[in-house]
Enzyme design. Structure first.
Site, short mmCIF file in Angstrom:
data_model
loop_
_atom_site.label_atom_id
_atom_site.label_comp_id
_atom_site.label_asym_id
_atom_site.label_seq_id
_atom_site.Cartn_x
_atom_site.Cartn_y
_atom_site.Cartn_z
N LYS A 50 -5.38 -3.58 -4.60
CA LYS A 50 -6.82 -3.54 -4.80
C LYS A 50 -7.52 -2.90 -3.59
O LYS A 50 -7.12 -3.16 -2.46
CB LYS A 50 -7.34 -4.98 -4.94
CG LYS A 50 -8.32 -5.18 -6.06
CD LYS A 50 -8.64 -6.65 -6.27
CE LYS A 50 -9.53 -7.21 -5.18
NZ LYS A 50 -10.18 -8.48 -5.54
N LYS A 66 -4.74 -17.94 2.84
CA LYS A 66 -5.40 -17.65 4.11
C LYS A 66 -4.92 -18.53 5.25
O LYS A 66 -5.13 -18.20 6.42
CB LYS A 66 -6.92 -17.79 3.96
CG LYS A 66 -7.52 -16.68 3.12
CD LYS A 66 -9.03 -16.67 3.23
CE LYS A 66 -9.63 -15.53 2.40
NZ LYS A 66 -11.09 -15.59 2.35
N LYS A 121 -11.57 -4.95 1.66
CA LYS A 121 -12.04 -4.92 3.05
C LYS A 121 -10.89 -5.13 4.01
O LYS A 121 -10.96 -4.74 5.17
CB LYS A 121 -13.05 -6.05 3.26
CG LYS A 121 -14.37 -5.79 2.58
CD LYS A 121 -15.16 -7.09 2.45
CE LYS A 121 -16.44 -6.85 1.67
NZ LYS A 121 -17.01 -8.09 1.16
P1 AMP Z 1 -14.84 -9.31 -1.58
O1 AMP Z 1 -15.06 -7.92 -1.11
O2 AMP Z 1 -13.40 -9.65 -1.69
O3 AMP Z 1 -15.66 -10.32 -0.83
O4 AMP Z 1 -15.35 -9.37 -3.10
C1 AMP Z 1 -16.67 -9.46 -3.47
C2 AMP Z 1 -16.80 -9.12 -4.95
O5 AMP Z 1 -16.47 -7.76 -5.19
C3 AMP Z 1 -15.90 -9.97 -5.85
O6 AMP Z 1 -16.70 -10.57 -6.86
C4 AMP Z 1 -14.91 -9.01 -6.46
O7 AMP Z 1 -14.81 -9.23 -7.84
C5 AMP Z 1 -15.49 -7.64 -6.23
N1 AMP Z 1 -14.41 -6.73 -5.78
C6 AMP Z 1 -13.88 -6.66 -4.54
N2 AMP Z 1 -12.93 -5.71 -4.47
C7 AMP Z 1 -12.86 -5.15 -5.71
C8 AMP Z 1 -12.07 -4.10 -6.28
N3 AMP Z 1 -11.17 -3.42 -5.56
N4 AMP Z 1 -12.26 -3.80 -7.57
C9 AMP Z 1 -13.18 -4.46 -8.31
N5 AMP Z 1 -13.95 -5.44 -7.83
C10 AMP Z 1 -13.80 -5.80 -6.55
#
Ligand code: AMP
Ligand code: TRP
Length: 337
Positions: free
Chosen positions: A198, A113, A201
């Protein structure tokens, strides 16, 4: 009982990856564990591009509403907003004096980051994992359900807890050493437009992301234009057929079915029919969540009341932990006049 702590940042709208990869697991864990779930708004302030004050406030309440809508149960679990407890920031300072500059500089997420941002990168971004350690250690969490990418942060929390106990409380350890846990059927939802990345966001296009609050028509449209391949057969093979495999996994997760069984069922029907089935399953999965979200959203006072009660329960755990830590470090107890 096993204590669980997890948090999610109020940055961006929650999507299918968050639901299948994190929230469904959070909800399941409530059955046999003592769970504490947190909207980590202080962490969301570390990304300057996303830190717009009005948006942050709105997203914080929206994320809490989303957690309730998917089934985080405030009667069984503690649900609260990180900044409602001053203890998290205060504990971070104590840990700042235990954590090393070198170990923070090496954190993969910080490196990623801060890349290309030179000296303008904030101290908050650097200190992010220390705040996360405070989140986890204040609640004596045994298990921290998170994605793979958080592994180093949980290890750091463990190291800080261990170092603290060793140095300041060898006879009577203050902190429980946590471990990261990953969901058993580690759902990893991929971007519909780029199934090798993946769903995230920070994806470049919204077309590849299904948001938890997307309307049925949008879900249909996004799935209809999901990238597949030109072969036409339906089988699960992440390397050769990343698009089709992702859709199979989404279908399996949404229906509780088995990937191989579903592949056999749909093979031969063509991608059009298959995508329509995936869309239908996702729409049905999200329907009750969206309905519950709308009800809660229409009664914000109720959500605020739940968060206030959650903060009270969080305080009952975090305040005594912090008091013990301060005492162990030799801070003079304040005497009220
Ligand atoms: P974030 O959206 O990056 O803040 O992630 C928050 C939580 O959602 C984390 O614990 C990730 O493990 C889960 N997560 C985010 N994106 C994915 C994805 N594409 N597939 C599975 N789990 C996800
Ligand atoms: N850093 C985590 C993420 O990006 C969010 C988080 C903050 C967290 N504090 C936490 C996760 C404590 C688990 C426990 O996903």
């Amino acid at each position: 009982m096993t204590r669980v702590f997890s948090g999610m940042q109020p940055s961006g709208d929650p999507h299918l990856g968050n639901l299948l990869g994190a929230w469904q697991n959070w909800v399941r864990m409530q059955d046999d564990r003592d769970c504490v779930y947190c909207v980590v708004d202080l962490h969301a302030m570390t990304a300057p591009a996303e830190h717009d004050p009005a948006t942050l406030r709105e997203r914080t309440v929206q994320l809490a509403t989303g957690m309730l809508a998917v089934g985080v149960d405030p009667d069984r679990s503690v649900l609260f907003v990180q900044s409602h407890l001053a203890e998290h920031a205060e504990c971070t300072w104590l840990f700042n004096c235990v954590a090393g500059f070198g170990e923070l500089r090496k954190m993969p997420q910080f490196k990623e980051k801060s890349e290309g941002r030179g000296e303008s990168v904030s101290v908050g971004l650097f200190d992010y994992p220390v705040l996360q350690a405070a989140d986890i250690l204040l609640y004596h969490a045994d298990e921290v359900p998170v994605g793979e990418d958080q592994r180093h942060h949980i290890e750091l929390a463990r190291d800080i807890g261990q170092r603290f106990n060793h140095r300041f409380a060898p006879e009577d350890p203050v902190f429980t050493l946590p471990k990261a846990v990953h969901p058993p059927a580690a759902a990893r939802v991929m971007d519909l437009q780029d199934p090798t990345a993946k769903m995230s966001k920070s994806s470049s296009s919204e077309k590849g992301i299904i948001y938890v609050l997307d309307e049925p028509k949008r879900i249909e449209k996004k799935l209809k234009s999901a990238v597949t391949d030109s072969a036409g057969d339906i089988r699960h093979d992440r390397a050769q057929k990343p698009g089709v495999s992702n859709l199979l996994e989404i279908l399996a997760a949404a229906t509780g079915g088995d990937v191989e069984v579903l592949a056999a069922e749909y093979d031969g029907q063509g991608y059009g029919a298959f995508k329509a089935a995936v869309a239908e399953a996702v729409i049905e999965l999200l329907r009750p969540i969206q309905q519950r979200y709308a009800e809660l959203d229409a009664d914000r006072a109720e959500v605020e009341r739940i968060l206030a009660a959650g903060a009270e329960r969080a305080r009952a755990i975090a305040v005594p932990t912090l008091a013990r830590a301060k005492d162990a470090m030799g801070l003079l107890p304040a005497v009220r006049p």
